[in-house]
Write a protein that holds these residues in place. Sequence first.
Motif, PDB file in Angstrom:
ATOM      1  N   ILE A  27      53.669  18.785  19.843  1.00 47.41           N
ATOM      2  CA  ILE A  27      53.297  17.577  19.095  1.00 47.41           C
ATOM      3  C   ILE A  27      51.861  17.229  19.451  1.00 47.41           C
ATOM      4  O   ILE A  27      51.524  17.110  20.629  1.00 47.41           O
ATOM      5  CB  ILE A  27      54.278  16.396  19.355  1.00 47.41           C
ATOM      6  N   ILE A  28      51.023  17.130  18.424  1.00 49.03           N
ATOM      7  CA  ILE A  28      49.608  16.830  18.680  1.00 49.03           C
ATOM      8  C   ILE A  28      49.086  15.797  17.691  1.00 49.03           C
ATOM      9  O   ILE A  28      49.529  15.725  16.547  1.00 49.03           O
ATOM     10  CB  ILE A  28      48.685  18.077  18.578  1.00 49.03           C
ATOM     11  N   THR A  29      48.109  15.046  18.190  1.00 52.55           N
ATOM     12  CA  THR A  29      47.378  14.166  17.297  1.00 52.55           C
ATOM     13  C   THR A  29      46.311  15.012  16.608  1.00 52.55           C
ATOM     14  O   THR A  29      45.786  15.961  17.202  1.00 52.55           O
ATOM     15  CB  THR A  29      46.737  12.999  18.081  1.00 52.55           C
ATOM     16  N   ALA A  30      45.991  14.662  15.367  1.00 50.20           N
ATOM     17  CA  ALA A  30      44.942  15.393  14.656  1.00 50.20           C
ATOM     18  C   ALA A  30      43.570  14.953  15.144  1.00 50.20           C
ATOM     19  O   ALA A  30      42.618  15.740  15.166  1.00 50.20           O
ATOM     20  CB  ALA A  30      45.068  15.158  13.154  1.00 50.20           C
ATOM     21  N   ALA A  31      43.461  13.677  15.539  1.00 44.37           N
ATOM     22  CA  ALA A  31      42.189  13.159  16.060  1.00 44.37           C
ATOM     23  C   ALA A  31      42.483  11.994  16.994  1.00 44.37           C
ATOM     24  O   ALA A  31      43.432  11.250  16.775  1.00 44.37           O
ATOM     25  CB  ALA A  31      41.289  12.692  14.915  1.00 44.37           C
ATOM     26  N   LEU A  86      40.671  17.279  16.750  1.00 46.19           N
ATOM     27  CA  LEU A  86      41.237  18.498  17.342  1.00 46.19           C
ATOM     28  C   LEU A  86      41.334  19.596  16.270  1.00 46.19           C
ATOM     29  O   LEU A  86      41.512  19.278  15.087  1.00 46.19           O
ATOM     30  CB  LEU A  86      42.633  18.221  17.915  1.00 46.19           C
ATOM     31  N   PRO A  87      41.213  20.860  16.660  1.00 44.73           N
ATOM     32  CA  PRO A  87      41.407  21.937  15.675  1.00 44.73           C
ATOM     33  C   PRO A  87      42.896  22.085  15.361  1.00 44.73           C
ATOM     34  O   PRO A  87      43.543  23.072  15.727  1.00 44.73           O
ATOM     35  CB  PRO A  87      40.835  23.170  16.392  1.00 44.73           C
ATOM     36  N   TYR A  88      43.450  21.081  14.692  1.00 41.82           N
ATOM     37  CA  TYR A  88      44.908  20.986  14.546  1.00 41.82           C
ATOM     38  C   TYR A  88      45.518  22.103  13.709  1.00 41.82           C
ATOM     39  O   TYR A  88      46.627  22.537  13.969  1.00 41.82           O
ATOM     40  CB  TYR A  88      45.336  19.604  14.031  1.00 41.82           C
ATOM     41  N   ASN A  89      44.749  22.603  12.735  1.00 47.02           N
ATOM     42  CA  ASN A  89      45.300  23.708  11.928  1.00 47.02           C
ATOM     43  C   ASN A  89      45.407  24.981  12.763  1.00 47.02           C
ATOM     44  O   ASN A  89      46.410  25.692  12.700  1.00 47.02           O
ATOM     45  CB  ASN A  89      44.418  23.962  10.703  1.00 47.02           C
ATOM     46  N   LYS A  90      44.372  25.228  13.544  1.00 51.31           N
ATOM     47  CA  LYS A  90      44.354  26.459  14.364  1.00 51.31           C
ATOM     48  C   LYS A  90      45.442  26.395  15.442  1.00 51.31           C
ATOM     49  O   LYS A  90      46.141  27.384  15.686  1.00 51.31           O
ATOM     50  CB  LYS A  90      42.962  26.623  15.000  1.00 51.31           C
ATOM     51  N   ILE A  91      45.590  25.217  16.063  1.00 49.37           N
ATOM     52  CA  ILE A  91      46.624  25.052  17.105  1.00 49.37           C
ATOM     53  C   ILE A  91      48.010  25.281  16.482  1.00 49.37           C
ATOM     54  O   ILE A  91      48.857  25.974  17.041  1.00 49.37           O
ATOM     55  CB  ILE A  91      46.526  23.658  17.762  1.00 49.37           C
ATOM     56  N   ILE A 134      57.236  28.094  17.314  1.00 47.80           N
ATOM     57  CA  ILE A 134      57.391  26.763  17.918  1.00 47.80           C
ATOM     58  C   ILE A 134      57.106  25.714  16.840  1.00 47.80           C
ATOM     59  O   ILE A 134      56.043  25.748  16.206  1.00 47.80           O
ATOM     60  CB  ILE A 134      56.431  26.602  19.116  1.00 47.80           C
ATOM     61  N   PRO A 135      58.052  24.808  16.585  1.00 50.47           N
ATOM     62  CA  PRO A 135      57.806  23.782  15.558  1.00 50.47           C
ATOM     63  C   PRO A 135      56.684  22.826  15.970  1.00 50.47           C
ATOM     64  O   PRO A 135      56.512  22.539  17.154  1.00 50.47           O
ATOM     65  CB  PRO A 135      59.144  23.046  15.452  1.00 50.47           C
ATOM     66  N   VAL A 136      55.939  22.374  14.958  1.00 50.27           N
ATOM     67  CA  VAL A 136      54.765  21.533  15.224  1.00 50.27           C
ATOM     68  C   VAL A 136      54.887  20.198  14.495  1.00 50.27           C
ATOM     69  O   VAL A 136      55.091  20.155  13.284  1.00 50.27           O
ATOM     70  CB  VAL A 136      53.466  22.236  14.760  1.00 50.27           C
ATOM     71  N   ILE A 137      54.753  19.121  15.264  1.00 43.94           N
ATOM     72  CA  ILE A 137      54.664  17.769  14.678  1.00 43.94           C
ATOM     73  C   ILE A 137      53.205  17.342  14.752  1.00 43.94           C
ATOM     74  O   ILE A 137      52.589  17.426  15.814  1.00 43.94           O
ATOM     75  CB  ILE A 137      55.519  16.740  15.453  1.00 43.94           C
ATOM     76  N   LEU A 138      52.663  16.889  13.620  1.00 46.97           N
ATOM     77  CA  LEU A 138      51.281  16.404  13.592  1.00 46.97           C
ATOM     78  C   LEU A 138      51.271  14.885  13.457  1.00 46.97           C
ATOM     79  O   LEU A 138      51.881  14.337  12.541  1.00 46.97           O
ATOM     80  CB  LEU A 138      50.507  17.027  12.426  1.00 46.97           C
ATOM     81  N   ASP A 139      50.567  14.227  14.376  1.00 46.33           N
ATOM     82  CA  ASP A 139      50.307  12.791  14.238  1.00 46.33           C
ATOM     83  C   ASP A 139      48.986  12.668  13.475  1.00 46.33           C
ATOM     84  O   ASP A 139      47.910  12.863  14.043  1.00 46.33           O
ATOM     85  CB  ASP A 139      50.214  12.151  15.629  1.00 46.33           C
ATOM     86  N   ALA A 140      49.084  12.372  12.193  1.00 49.64           N
ATOM     87  CA  ALA A 140      47.898  12.354  11.325  1.00 49.64           C
ATOM     88  C   ALA A 140      47.326  10.948  11.162  1.00 49.64           C
ATOM     89  O   ALA A 140      46.587  10.681  10.216  1.00 49.64           O
ATOM     90  CB  ALA A 140      48.253  12.944   9.968  1.00 49.64           C
TER      91      ALA A 140
END
Lengths: 376, 86
Positions: A142-146, A154-159, A168-174
């Motif tokens: 789980i990552i924040t986009a910024a 953050l390079p959220y697409n690349k991560i 691994i499933p990815v949750i984005l905090d946009a």
Amino acid sequence: MIYLDNAATSFPKAPGVADAVSRFITDIGANAGRSSYSTARQSSRIIYQTRMLLAKLLNTDNSSNICFTMNTTQALNIALKGIVKPGFKVLTSPYEHNSVMRPLRQLESQMNISIDFIKINNYEINWQHLKKQLEQKPDLLIITAASNVNGYLLPYNKIARMAHQYDIPVILDAAQVLGSNPVDAKDFDIICFPGHKGLLGPMGTGGLYVSDSISLQSLMPGGTGSRSSSEYQPDDMPDLLEGGTPNLPGLAGLQVSLQFLLDTGIETIAARKLLLTSQFLQELAEIEGIIIHSPISPYLQAGVVSFTSLSCSISDLAWEFDRANIACRMGMHCAPAAHKHLGTYEVGGTLRFSPGYFNTPADIESAAKLLKGMNK
Amino acid sequence: MNRQIVITFNSTHSAMAAEDIFKELKLDFELIPTPREISAECGFALLVREMDIAEIFLICNQNQIKYDNIYQIKYNDGGKEYEKSD
């Protein structure tokens, strides 16, 4: 007032939003999805059309997988508590807002999950280390986009791409990017977002996109207008996650703001925000005693500037800005983890300025002028 | 009065999506309270006039409309029946 606190909530809202909210309350007012009389139909169509506009923004045909919530925090709680199981290993970033950290810490104590952090130094991801972390097969990323503290994009697409290579499933905090940076539903398993920040809509609106690969539980089962003969929450999206009457006046406003965003173009909005952010960063660099805690490069910026001063406390600075009728935000910004990472936790945080699409270079100039006067 | 079809849906979103497509196809339809004879699941359903059931199935499948059930209305002895189609 000069409003420079758009990372908290955008102001003003898109043209027509207030009218749409008011018009809904005055002229429509019916609940949605329950009945077929004319105003109830209008309410149902407002929700439907707002969902379709969001699907366009997120570049997906899967509009029924977009669910409305009150805000990003509610969306993140639905996502995390719907996925996480006892003993889960969760990987996250050191820049997370408390809307991610508090649910994670709660799950840590209730479900004995472990939390690991991606290594980031000087706005550079340690990719080698991330690869090793992913090889250890965490159950969730789980990552924040910024960052809401300093705008670090953050390079959220690349991560996400890298995490998906390891299934691994990815949750984005946009929360800080939707409405000014591209976010594609195909790249994430869940995307959580607010309606009241970059989407320029009313408070009390937000949502989450959930891909077909993820199955969530409802945190708030209740009436949906569908499958009404059953005492159990329907499995069908979006109803699964939308129990109870939604914030229809808010969604009526969000519909108008989304149309404004799509008509204006998010590239245009991003360009304006970055221009103003760069202008402010340049002005700050000229003031002696100011320490900037944000990335300077526009490629690493989502439009948030944080700083401290060697000559004044941030509370004294904030007070001066209050008196000059300039809105900014001082303190921890609900992100103690990010401040610990940036080394600003011990001094009580930073002073944060976040311009929006409706600010002007003159607004930035006024804020910089006041700061120059205080730091003489 | 002939060739009337009622479509029920799993969610309001699906019903609204169907409505959009039917509008685009200029079908003669309206949103109606779901007849209690066929379902107590949802508040409303779509009534389509002057269409064959096969045509409706085709339109729904071609446009990925998520419906629950499709019924043909049959009139007899002054009353009406809803015949479920599979």
